[in-house]
Design a protein around this motif. Structure first.
Motif, PDB file in Angstrom:
ATOM      1  N   TRP A   1      41.410  24.402 -91.561  1.00  0.00           N
ATOM      2  CA  TRP A   1      41.635  24.324 -93.003  1.00  0.00           C
ATOM      3  C   TRP A   1      42.094  22.924 -93.403  1.00  0.00           C
ATOM      4  CZ3 TRP A   1      42.142  28.572 -96.714  1.00  0.00           C
ATOM      5  CH2 TRP A   1      41.752  29.816 -96.190  1.00  0.00           C
ATOM      6  N   ASN A   2      41.721  22.521 -94.622  1.00  0.00           N
ATOM      7  CA  ASN A   2      42.321  21.353 -95.252  1.00  0.00           C
ATOM      8  C   ASN A   2      43.571  21.819 -95.974  1.00  0.00           C
ATOM      9  OD1 ASN A   2      40.211  19.574 -94.486  1.00  0.00           O
ATOM     10  ND2 ASN A   2      38.960  20.356 -96.181  1.00  0.00           N
ATOM     11  N   THR A   3      44.663  21.081 -95.853  1.00  0.00           N
ATOM     12  CA  THR A   3      45.943  21.547 -96.381  1.00  0.00           C
ATOM     13  C   THR A   3      46.589  20.533 -97.320  1.00  0.00           C
ATOM     14  OG1 THR A   3      47.178  20.618 -94.510  1.00  0.00           O
ATOM     15  CG2 THR A   3      46.385  22.889 -94.285  1.00  0.00           C
ATOM     16  N   ILE A   4      47.416  21.070 -98.202  1.00  0.00           N
ATOM     17  CA  ILE A   4      48.252  20.253 -99.084  1.00  0.00           C
ATOM     18  C   ILE A   4      49.657  20.826 -99.015  1.00  0.00           C
ATOM     19  CG2 ILE A   4      48.654  19.443-101.435  1.00  0.00           C
ATOM     20  CD1 ILE A   4      45.645  20.030-101.964  1.00  0.00           C
ATOM     21  N   GLY A   5      50.603  19.995 -98.633  1.00  0.00           N
ATOM     22  CA  GLY A   5      51.989  20.434 -98.582  1.00  0.00           C
ATOM     23  C   GLY A   5      52.722  20.002 -99.838  1.00  0.00           C
ATOM     24  N   SER A   6      53.864  20.603-100.075  1.00  0.00           N
ATOM     25  CA  SER A   6      54.685  20.173-101.202  1.00  0.00           C
ATOM     26  C   SER A   6      56.116  19.965-100.731  1.00  0.00           C
ATOM     27  CB  SER A   6      54.652  21.200-102.345  1.00  0.00           C
ATOM     28  OG  SER A   6      55.342  22.379-101.979  1.00  0.00           O
ATOM     29  N   ALA A   7      56.804  19.076-101.435  1.00  0.00           N
ATOM     30  CA  ALA A   7      58.210  18.817-101.141  1.00  0.00           C
ATOM     31  C   ALA A   7      58.878  18.353-102.424  1.00  0.00           C
ATOM     32  CB  ALA A   7      58.354  17.750-100.060  1.00  0.00           C
ATOM     33  N   ARG A   8      60.178  18.556-102.490  1.00  0.00           N
ATOM     34  CA  ARG A   8      60.916  18.089-103.654  1.00  0.00           C
ATOM     35  C   ARG A   8      60.957  16.555-103.676  1.00  0.00           C
ATOM     36  NH1 ARG A   8      66.599  20.724-103.161  1.00  0.00           N
ATOM     37  NH2 ARG A   8      66.162  20.312-100.961  1.00  0.00           N
ATOM     38  N   PRO A   9      60.923  15.952-104.857  1.00  0.00           N
ATOM     39  CA  PRO A   9      60.992  14.480-104.942  1.00  0.00           C
ATOM     40  C   PRO A   9      62.195  13.910-104.197  1.00  0.00           C
ATOM     41  CG  PRO A   9      60.398  15.395-107.068  1.00  0.00           C
ATOM     42  CD  PRO A   9      60.720  16.572-106.188  1.00  0.00           C
ATOM     43  N   GLU A  10      63.343  14.570-104.289  1.00  0.00           N
ATOM     44  CA  GLU A  10      64.540  14.056-103.622  1.00  0.00           C
ATOM     45  C   GLU A  10      64.400  14.095-102.104  1.00  0.00           C
ATOM     46  OE1 GLU A  10      67.805  17.460-103.675  1.00  0.00           O
ATOM     47  OE2 GLU A  10      66.679  17.454-105.538  1.00  0.00           O
ATOM     48  N   THR A  11      63.640  15.065-101.598  1.00  0.00           N
ATOM     49  CA  THR A  11      63.417  15.147-100.156  1.00  0.00           C
ATOM     50  C   THR A  11      62.468  14.052 -99.690  1.00  0.00           C
ATOM     51  OG1 THR A  11      63.736  17.536-100.246  1.00  0.00           O
ATOM     52  CG2 THR A  11      62.710  16.655 -98.264  1.00  0.00           C
ATOM     53  N   LEU A  12      61.433  13.807-100.487  1.00  0.00           N
ATOM     54  CA  LEU A  12      60.476  12.755-100.140  1.00  0.00           C
ATOM     55  C   LEU A  12      61.130  11.376-100.149  1.00  0.00           C
ATOM     56  CD1 LEU A  12      57.353  14.034-102.085  1.00  0.00           C
ATOM     57  CD2 LEU A  12      57.494  13.686 -99.616  1.00  0.00           C
ATOM     58  N   ALA A  13      62.182  11.238-100.923  1.00  0.00           N
ATOM     59  CA  ALA A  13      62.863   9.941-101.019  1.00  0.00           C
ATOM     60  C   ALA A  13      63.803   9.683 -99.847  1.00  0.00           C
ATOM     61  CB  ALA A  13      63.648   9.862-102.327  1.00  0.00           C
ATOM     62  N   THR A  14      63.997  10.676 -98.994  1.00  0.00           N
ATOM     63  CA  THR A  14      64.878  10.523 -97.841  1.00  0.00           C
ATOM     64  C   THR A  14      64.058  10.392 -96.562  1.00  0.00           C
ATOM     65  OG1 THR A  14      65.041  12.891 -97.353  1.00  0.00           O
ATOM     66  CG2 THR A  14      66.545  12.008 -99.015  1.00  0.00           C
ATOM     67  N   ASN A  15      64.744  10.312 -95.450  1.00  0.00           N
ATOM     68  CA  ASN A  15      64.071  10.262 -94.154  1.00  0.00           C
ATOM     69  C   ASN A  15      64.090  11.632 -93.486  1.00  0.00           C
ATOM     70  OD1 ASN A  15      63.472   7.460 -94.199  1.00  0.00           O
ATOM     71  ND2 ASN A  15      65.625   7.025 -93.725  1.00  0.00           N
ATOM     72  N   ASP A  16      63.930  12.675 -94.273  1.00  0.00           N
ATOM     73  CA  ASP A  16      63.912  14.032 -93.742  1.00  0.00           C
ATOM     74  C   ASP A  16      62.843  14.143 -92.649  1.00  0.00           C
ATOM     75  OD1 ASP A  16      63.031  16.945 -93.597  1.00  0.00           O
ATOM     76  OD2 ASP A  16      64.753  17.115 -94.939  1.00  0.00           O
ATOM     77  N   PRO A  17      63.215  14.616 -91.466  1.00  0.00           N
ATOM     78  CA  PRO A  17      62.246  14.656 -90.363  1.00  0.00           C
ATOM     79  C   PRO A  17      61.045  15.555 -90.629  1.00  0.00           C
ATOM     80  CG  PRO A  17      64.281  15.822 -89.799  1.00  0.00           C
ATOM     81  CD  PRO A  17      64.555  15.056 -91.047  1.00  0.00           C
TER      82      PRO A  17
END
Length: 221
Positions: A12-28
């Motif tokens: 499958w081709n996939t698209i994930g989502s994350a909160r903007p604040e999470t994307l702005a961090t170095n969340d593993p």
């Protein structure tokens, strides 16, 4: 993240989502998501503007979706009902019921219209009124999950009435070890995700509006 990994292993081709604040961090987990070459959109269930923006971004790219999975969680505690306050109760409803509803609403134009559309909710049997092992506690969490369970059932009825070819399903994924649970749990995440993806791929319109666990066993609403 594991659901995306599971879908990708099946082509499958996939698209994930994350909160903007999470994307702005170095969340593993974000690094892991990028490492497996999944597209990412920014969505915060508590912010309708991010939901609209993500849907518009994908529409501009002419993306269509065969499966849309609503998966949002928040901590279970407090245990005692009288310790809940208005703010934390409202946050639970925002994250686990209102946000997923808004995603379904704004992403509807992106869903393909060939009869194979599947709208999936990761929820919990803690929101089931009829589950025999209901032992009380965590009332805020239970109320929000009951609300999203009702959402799945009602949308199924609305879609059937209006001849909209969307199949809805509510999933109990099991008590999985994740960061949200403090790495406590009894169900292996790979086993759970494989089970859920198996069911999603075989899902038929006749099963719309049902509530099952990751093994496919029915759960009472």
């Amino acid at each position: 993240l594991q659901l995306i990994r599971t879908f990708q292993t099946r082509g499958w081709n996939t698209i994930g989502s994350a909160r903007p604040e999470t994307l702005a961090t170095n969340d593993p987990s974000i690094a892991d998501l990028r490492a497996i070459n999944s597209d990412i959109v920014q969505i915060d269930y508590k912010d309708e503007a991010t939901i609209k923006s993500a849907a518009q971004e994908l529409a501009e790219k002419q993306v269509t979706l065969d499966v849309l999975i609503n998966c949002g969680g928040i901590k279970v505690r407090p245990l005692e009902w009288h310790l809940h306050e208005q703010e934390d109760l409202m946050e639970r409803f925002q994250v686990m019921a209102v946000g997923p509803f808004l995603v379904a609403k704004h992403f509807l134009p992106l869903i393909t219209k060939d009869g194979t559309i599947k709208l999936i909710y990761i929820t919990s049997k803690s929101g089931s009124i009829g589950t025999p092992d209901h032992d009380g506690e965590v009332i805020g969490y239970r109320m929000a999950k009951a609300a999203v369970n009702q959402q799945v059932k009602t949308l199924a009825l609305d879609f059937q009435r209006d001849n909209i070819p969307i199949t809805t399903l509510a999933f109990e994924p099991g008590f999985i070890k994740t960061k949200l649970t403090g790495w406590r749990g009894r169900v292996d995440i790979e086993e759970s995700c494989n089970g859920m993806v198996d069911i999603i791929q075989k899902l038929t319109p006749e099963q719309s509006g049902t509530f099952v666990d990751w093994k496919g066993e029915m759960i009472p609403w």
